[in-house]
Design a protein around this motif. Structure first.
Motif, PDB file in Angstrom:
ATOM      1  N   ARG A  10      43.647 128.541  56.071  1.00 47.49           N
ATOM      2  CA  ARG A  10      43.239 127.192  56.714  1.00 47.49           C
ATOM      3  C   ARG A  10      43.812 125.944  55.758  1.00 47.49           C
ATOM      4  NH1 ARG A  10      37.613 126.884  57.308  1.00 47.49           N
ATOM      5  NH2 ARG A  10      37.961 124.962  58.601  1.00 47.49           N
ATOM      6  N   GLY A  14      46.146 122.741  57.108  1.00 47.18           N
ATOM      7  CA  GLY A  14      45.694 121.332  56.708  1.00 47.18           C
ATOM      8  C   GLY A  14      47.060 120.714  55.823  1.00 47.18           C
ATOM      9  N   ARG A 280      39.598 122.730  49.752  1.00 48.35           N
ATOM     10  CA  ARG A 280      38.381 122.459  50.547  1.00 48.35           C
ATOM     11  C   ARG A 280      38.557 121.342  51.585  1.00 48.35           C
ATOM     12  NH1 ARG A 280      34.287 121.698  46.538  1.00 48.35           N
ATOM     13  NH2 ARG A 280      34.995 123.812  45.851  1.00 48.35           N
ATOM     14  N   LEU A 281      39.153 120.263  50.950  1.00 47.92           N
ATOM     15  CA  LEU A 281      39.533 118.889  51.850  1.00 47.92           C
ATOM     16  C   LEU A 281      40.462 119.471  52.791  1.00 47.92           C
ATOM     17  CD1 LEU A 281      38.923 116.042  52.260  1.00 47.92           C
ATOM     18  CD2 LEU A 281      41.062 115.474  50.689  1.00 47.92           C
ATOM     19  N   ARG A 283      40.684 121.901  54.585  1.00 53.34           N
ATOM     20  CA  ARG A 283      39.937 122.729  55.529  1.00 53.34           C
ATOM     21  C   ARG A 283      39.150 122.097  56.484  1.00 53.34           C
ATOM     22  NH1 ARG A 283      39.312 126.219  50.941  1.00 53.34           N
ATOM     23  NH2 ARG A 283      37.092 126.149  51.131  1.00 53.34           N
ATOM     24  N   THR A 284      38.765 120.843  56.051  1.00 60.16           N
ATOM     25  CA  THR A 284      37.948 119.955  56.947  1.00 60.16           C
ATOM     26  C   THR A 284      38.466 119.651  58.267  1.00 60.16           C
ATOM     27  OG1 THR A 284      38.763 118.059  55.962  1.00 60.16           O
ATOM     28  CG2 THR A 284      36.894 119.013  54.781  1.00 60.16           C
ATOM     29  N   ALA A 285      37.762 118.987  59.288  1.00 63.27           N
ATOM     30  CA  ALA A 285      37.941 119.290  60.536  1.00 63.27           C
ATOM     31  C   ALA A 285      39.497 118.059  60.732  1.00 63.27           C
ATOM     32  CB  ALA A 285      36.999 118.695  61.353  1.00 63.27           C
ATOM     33  N   GLN A 288      42.452 119.929  59.761  1.00 63.33           N
ATOM     34  CA  GLN A 288      42.562 121.078  60.608  1.00 63.33           C
ATOM     35  C   GLN A 288      43.242 120.740  62.057  1.00 63.33           C
ATOM     36  OE1 GLN A 288      42.217 124.794  59.974  1.00 63.33           O
ATOM     37  NE2 GLN A 288      42.602 123.472  57.904  1.00 63.33           N
TER      38      GLN A 288
END
Length: 380
Positions: A10, A14, A280-281, A283-285, A288
């Protein structure tokens, strides 16, 4: 999606979405409507991110799935369904814009910068664009939807990938040797022959794509065996992103730009670990969503830049005369918002239906093959 979903990373989705927006902004800056300090005006090396990403992801998904000619045919039909329907739809919109220009000029006295169907949009170049052969030096410049050269180059490289994978089933060392040779041949061809160096598009776009795509394939082989050894964590990811950003800002026009695939191999390998704050950022909505819309953003933004942004800029300047700071913010925000809105529509009404149609054709092509060749799908 079966095994395809098992290798979906993911953070890389991004990354793909972020790069599509950066390329869209680069073309906005190149038109002169806004400026970002100049660091994006020669951001052509950003395109190589997509080539390396595609080689990496597609090799992870398909390298062990294409066992024969029927499986390869299904793969190519499926990839055509991924790239061509939206390409054809956007070309249709470009033709519509030229027709509208013609009507406005004939009936309302509108004086366009270029006469309809001239400049980068002559009618005789429409068919090569539609057939994805406009990347084989059929014209002396980019025509119609100018970012589409990279999509066309990548489609033909999918065929090279299949031609490498099928004869080397059960022979991994030979496959790696062939991938390395193709990577090197692509890079050397661009370095030796491209008059535009790494900004090779309509003429040496296929060798450039070979260079990046097979670098990604080599990374996939390494990742399968040694991915756990790649440095991970926030420090490694920030360092990889900083190096990539410096490369995009400083390398164009220098010999260092030929290192693009190597820089992105490192970036992708580190982010694929998904072990730090940047990944991690990603992978945020919001990121994505950009990842899902990335292909539509990439293919649509040129139409918006050439046909809509001049009107946006004129409206912003009229509403805030003498306030360039307002224009510097408002124009790119409105532009990106409009591109994203249109991209969400084309993904829903063009990309996904087109993909489903070609999936049916791919299923027919795959008849008689093992189950591992059917139903695979990747976003790359």
């Amino acid at each position: 999606m079966g095994r395809a979903s098992a290798v979906r990373l993911r953070a890389l989705d991004g990354l793909r979405g972020t790069c599509s927006v950066l390329i869209a902004l680069a073309h906005l800056e190149m038109t002169g409507y806004v400026g970002f300090g100049g660091w994006l005006t020669r951001g052509h090396v950003l395109v190589d991110v997509f080539f390396v990403l595609s080689g990496f992801v597609i090799a992870l998904v398909y390298a062990d799935r294409l066992g024969d000619a029927a499986g390869s045919a299904a793969f190519l039909v499926r990839r055509l369904g991924r790239v061509w329907p939206l390409h054809a739809a956007v070309l249709t919109l470009f033709v519509g814009a030229e027709l509208a220009k013609m009507v406005a000029a004939a009936g309302f006295g509108y004086v366009p910068h270029f006469a309809p169907f001239t400049g980068q949009r002559p009618l005789d170049t429409l068919l090569p664009n539609l057939l994805l052969i406009h990347v084989f030096d059929t014209e002396a410049d980019l025509t119609w939807n100018f970012p589409s050269w990279s999509m066309a180059a990548e489609f033909w490289v999918y065929g090279v990938f299949a031609a490498v994978v099928v004869p080397t089933v059960g022979r991994p060392r030979l496959r790696l040797v062939l991938a390395a040779l193709l990577c090197a041949a692509g890079g050397l061809t661009v370095a030796a022959l491209s008059p535009h160096r790494m900004d090779a598009t309509y003429d040496f776009g296929v060798p450039r794509c070979l260079y990046g795509f097979f670098a990604g394939m080599l990374l996939a082989a390494f990742w399968r065996a040694h991915g756990h050894r790649v440095p991970g964590g926030t420090v490694a990811e920030v360092a990889a992103l900083a190096i990539a950003a410096a490369f995009v800002a400083l390398s164009p026009g220098t010999a260092f730009e030929f290192a693009a695939p190597a820089v992105y191999v490192v970036l992708i390998a580190v982010l694929a670990r998904e072990a730090g704050l940047p990944s991690r950022l990603l992978r945020t909505a919001p990121f994505q969503t950009l990842g899902r819309l990335s292909y539509s953003i990439y293919l649509l933004h040129a139409l918006v830049v050439t046909s809509v942004v001049p009107r946006i800029a004129a409206a912003v300047i009229a509403l805030a005369p003498g306030r360039p700071a307002v224009a510097m913010v408002a124009i790119p925000v409105l532009y990106v918002a409009l591109v994203a809105l249109l991209a969400s529509a084309t993904r829903r009404f063009v990309e996904l239906p087109g993909r489903r149609l070609f999936e049916g054709l791919a299923a027919r092509a795959a008849r008689g093959t093992g189950p591992s060749t059917a139903g695979a799908a990747v976003e790359g």
